[in-house]
Design an enzyme around this catalytic site. Structure first.
Site, PDB file in Angstrom:
ATOM      1  N   ASN A   1      14.147 -15.933 -50.591  1.00 53.20           N
ATOM      2  CA  ASN A   1      15.385 -15.237 -50.249  1.00 53.20           C
ATOM      3  C   ASN A   1      15.144 -13.734 -50.274  1.00 53.20           C
ATOM      4  O   ASN A   1      14.666 -13.184 -51.274  1.00 53.20           O
ATOM      5  CB  ASN A   1      16.493 -15.600 -51.238  1.00 53.20           C
TER       6      ASN A   1
ATOM      7  N   ALA B   1      19.815  -8.079 -49.642  1.00 49.15           N
ATOM      8  CA  ALA B   1      20.263  -6.979 -48.788  1.00 49.15           C
ATOM      9  C   ALA B   1      19.515  -5.696 -49.117  1.00 49.15           C
ATOM     10  O   ALA B   1      19.302  -5.369 -50.282  1.00 49.15           O
ATOM     11  CB  ALA B   1      21.760  -6.763 -48.961  1.00 49.15           C
TER      12      ALA B   1
ATOM     13  N   SER C   1      18.401  -7.267 -54.108  1.00 46.84           N
ATOM     14  CA  SER C   1      18.845  -6.240 -53.166  1.00 46.84           C
ATOM     15  C   SER C   1      18.234  -4.878 -53.464  1.00 46.84           C
ATOM     16  O   SER C   1      17.923  -4.551 -54.613  1.00 46.84           O
ATOM     17  CB  SER C   1      20.369  -6.127 -53.211  1.00 46.84           C
TER      18      SER C   1
ATOM     19  N   ALA D   1       0.796  -1.229   0.000  1.00 47.14           N
ATOM     20  CA  ALA D   1       0.000   0.000   0.000  1.00 47.14           C
ATOM     21  C   ALA D   1       0.826   1.275   0.000  1.00 47.14           C
ATOM     22  O   ALA D   1       0.304   2.359  -0.244  1.00 47.14           O
ATOM     23  CB  ALA D   1      -0.933   0.001   1.214  1.00 47.14           C
ATOM     24  N   GLY D   2       2.118   1.172   0.256  1.00 45.70           N
ATOM     25  CA  GLY D   2       2.933   2.367   0.444  1.00 45.70           C
ATOM     26  C   GLY D   2       3.258   3.112  -0.833  1.00 45.70           C
ATOM     27  O   GLY D   2       3.186   2.567  -1.938  1.00 45.70           O
TER      28      GLY D   2
ATOM     29  N   GLU E   1      15.777  -0.142  19.831  1.00 45.69           N
ATOM     30  CA  GLU E   1      16.251   0.791  18.818  1.00 45.69           C
ATOM     31  C   GLU E   1      17.689   1.186  19.122  1.00 45.69           C
ATOM     32  O   GLU E   1      18.113   1.206  20.286  1.00 45.69           O
ATOM     33  CB  GLU E   1      15.352   2.032  18.786  1.00 45.69           C
TER      34      GLU E   1
ATOM     35  N   HIS F   1      20.916  -9.819 -44.539  1.00 43.73           N
ATOM     36  CA  HIS F   1      21.498  -8.577 -44.044  1.00 43.73           C
ATOM     37  C   HIS F   1      20.705  -7.349 -44.470  1.00 43.73           C
ATOM     38  O   HIS F   1      20.115  -7.303 -45.538  1.00 43.73           O
ATOM     39  CB  HIS F   1      22.948  -8.406 -44.529  1.00 43.73           C
TER      40      HIS F   1
ATOM     41  N   THR G   1       1.563  -0.237   8.847  1.00 46.31           N
ATOM     42  CA  THR G   1       1.519  -1.678   8.573  1.00 46.31           C
ATOM     43  C   THR G   1       0.461  -2.392   9.410  1.00 46.31           C
ATOM     44  O   THR G   1      -0.136  -3.371   8.955  1.00 46.31           O
ATOM     45  CB  THR G   1       2.895  -2.300   8.845  1.00 46.31           C
TER      46      THR G   1
ATOM     47  N   LYS H   1       5.790   2.166  -5.952  1.00 42.31           N
ATOM     48  CA  LYS H   1       7.046   1.423  -5.801  1.00 42.31           C
ATOM     49  C   LYS H   1       6.926  -0.019  -6.267  1.00 42.31           C
ATOM     50  O   LYS H   1       7.801  -0.526  -6.984  1.00 42.31           O
ATOM     51  CB  LYS H   1       7.496   1.455  -4.341  1.00 42.31           C
TER      52      LYS H   1
END
Length: 434
Positions: free
Chosen positions: A353, A356, A381, A13-14, A152, A339, A85, A25
């Site tokens: 085929n 190029a 080509s 939820a943050g 802490e 190519h 939380t 996030k």
């Protein structure tokens, strides 16, 4: 393992302000999937009752996860009246007699480590990990295999500061503990939030044993910043690639290769250095050569690259795709494109085929159009095929041809280039004028 033993609640939820992003996030991607996806996937492996608590960008989170899972309970936290939380747990209905509370920003958690929470005894199980340098963390004081207190850093004695055990933030509770203590949570703290950790102190004060469970820091460390995101992606990449190599995929310099979570390999496959394979791509008995990119495409019994690009919805089989060839939303079977070509919105059949520099001109600025190429077609080509075009079997397209919209019948030759002119001594005459 019986999936009915434990319920799982994932806190998602943050806002994640340290991400410095307009996106929630838990929706930041890691290897192609949102980080929340991974912890849900892992949770579903051990439980049939998975709830995800959402608040910030609720609709976006629900929509995103619903694309992957259809059996998840989404619970909307009343973040205004019950932030924190502990407040997140107030609207959750727990199905089973035990509940595991996870965080949505822990994508690296493995099923094997969650199994430890199923095996641990006690009404309250608290995860811990040991840090070489725990500075900044609250210390978990353990005596006789029991958590005696959480202190802490600012309140710790010199002896307590030497303790390396810290709270990993994951808990398993019996259902009766949740039902008893969640209604008793107070928000009389500086942040005016309801903290799940307060259950630990209340239960301990009531003489209930708090069982510590040692977990792997690398798995349980939360992703809170872009740096954390990058670190998590490196670890996830290693997991994905190691798993693929163990299943038989050959990778050359795997540290240079990027493969996303949804990619599937079958049969004998080789991936050379510098490749990027993303989305739901499927690679079957194929060789992906150096620095090629494959996005949401299927490659079967083919070789691709080096330096080729298969964009989404490409499907190639028994085909050779060479360097600097780009394929987009096209199906090629038994084709050679050696190519420098672009094939988009096309179907190309076997024996054909592609020379190029061949371009399928599929877009007129407003609409996309299809190109259909039959069997045993030879395209010379530097030819342009201006869609919509249909080329039947056994056709030749001469080099340098611009084929405008229409149909070419079987057996025909298409030539659009005019005969070359040769002007004697033109070079000398031209530059003499300079």
């Amino acid at each position: 393992m019986n999936k009915n033993k434990i319920s799982i609640v994932i806190l998602a939820a943050g806002k994640g302000s340290r991400m410095k992003s307009s996106k929630a996030k838990v929706l930041h991607p890691i290897c192609g999937k949102e980080m929340l996806y991974y912890i849900i996937k892992t949770s579903r492996a051990i439980s049939d009752d998975v709830s995800v608590v959402v608040a910030h960008q609720r609709d976006a989170v629900v929509e995103s996860m619903s694309r992957y899972f259809n059996d998840i309970n989404f619970v909307t936290q009343d973040a205004i009246n019950f932030p924190g939380t502990g407040g997140a747990m107030k609207g959750v209905n727990i199905k089973n007699e035990r509940v595991l509370v996870l965080n949505g920003d822990m994508p690296l958690v493995e099923k094997s480590s969650l199994d430890g929470f199923l095996e641990a005894q006690g009404d309250v199980v608290m995860s811990i990990f040991n840090l070489q340098n725990p500075s900044g963390y609250g210390r978990v004081i353990i005596e006789d295999a029991e958590v005696k207190k959480i202190v802490e850093q600012k309140d710790a004695t010199l002896q307590e500061l030497k303790v390396q055990s810290v709270n990993a933030g994951i808990y398993a509770f019996s259902k009766k503990i949740i039902e008893k203590y969640i209604p008793l949570l107070q928000n009389n703290n500086a942040q005016e939030e309801y903290y799940l950790t307060d259950i630990i102190s209340m239960a301990r004060n009531d003489g209930i044993k708090i069982t510590p469970l040692l977990v792997n820091e690398n798995e349980y460390k939360g992703v809170n910043s872009k740096k954390d995101l990058s670190d998590a992606e490196i670890i996830m990449q290693d997991k994905i690639k190691n798993s693929l190599m163990e299943s038989g995929v050959t990778m050359q310099l795997p540290s240079t290769i990027y493969i996303e979570e949804g990619v599937v390999f079958e049969g004998e496959c080789i991936v050379e250095n510098g490749c990027r394979i993303t989305g739901e791509s499927k690679i079957i008995n194929s060789h992906i050569k150096a620095h090629s990119v494959i996005e949401d495409s299927i490659v079967k019994n083919s070789d691709v690259g080096p330096l080729a690009h298969l964009r989404p919805a490409s499907n190639i089989e028994d085909t050779h795709i060479g360097n600097f060839v780009e394929i987009k939303k096209s199906t090629l079977k038994g084709v050679k494109a050696g190519h420098l070509s672009y094939i988009g919105d096309a179907t190309v059949d076997e024996g054909t085929n592609i020379g190029a520099g061949v371009i399928t001109c599929n877009y007129d600025g407003i609409n996309k159009y299809k190109t259909v190429i039959g069997k045993n077609v030879f395209i010379g080509s530097d030819s342009q095929l201006i869609a919509p075009v249909v080329i039947e079997d056994n056709v030749m397209i001469a080099a340098g041809t611009t084929l405008r919209s229409g149909k070419v019948n079987s057996g025909e030759l298409v030539v659009s280039a005019s005969k070359s002119r040769i002007i004697k001594d033109f070079y000398y005459k031209f530059f003499a004028k300079k």
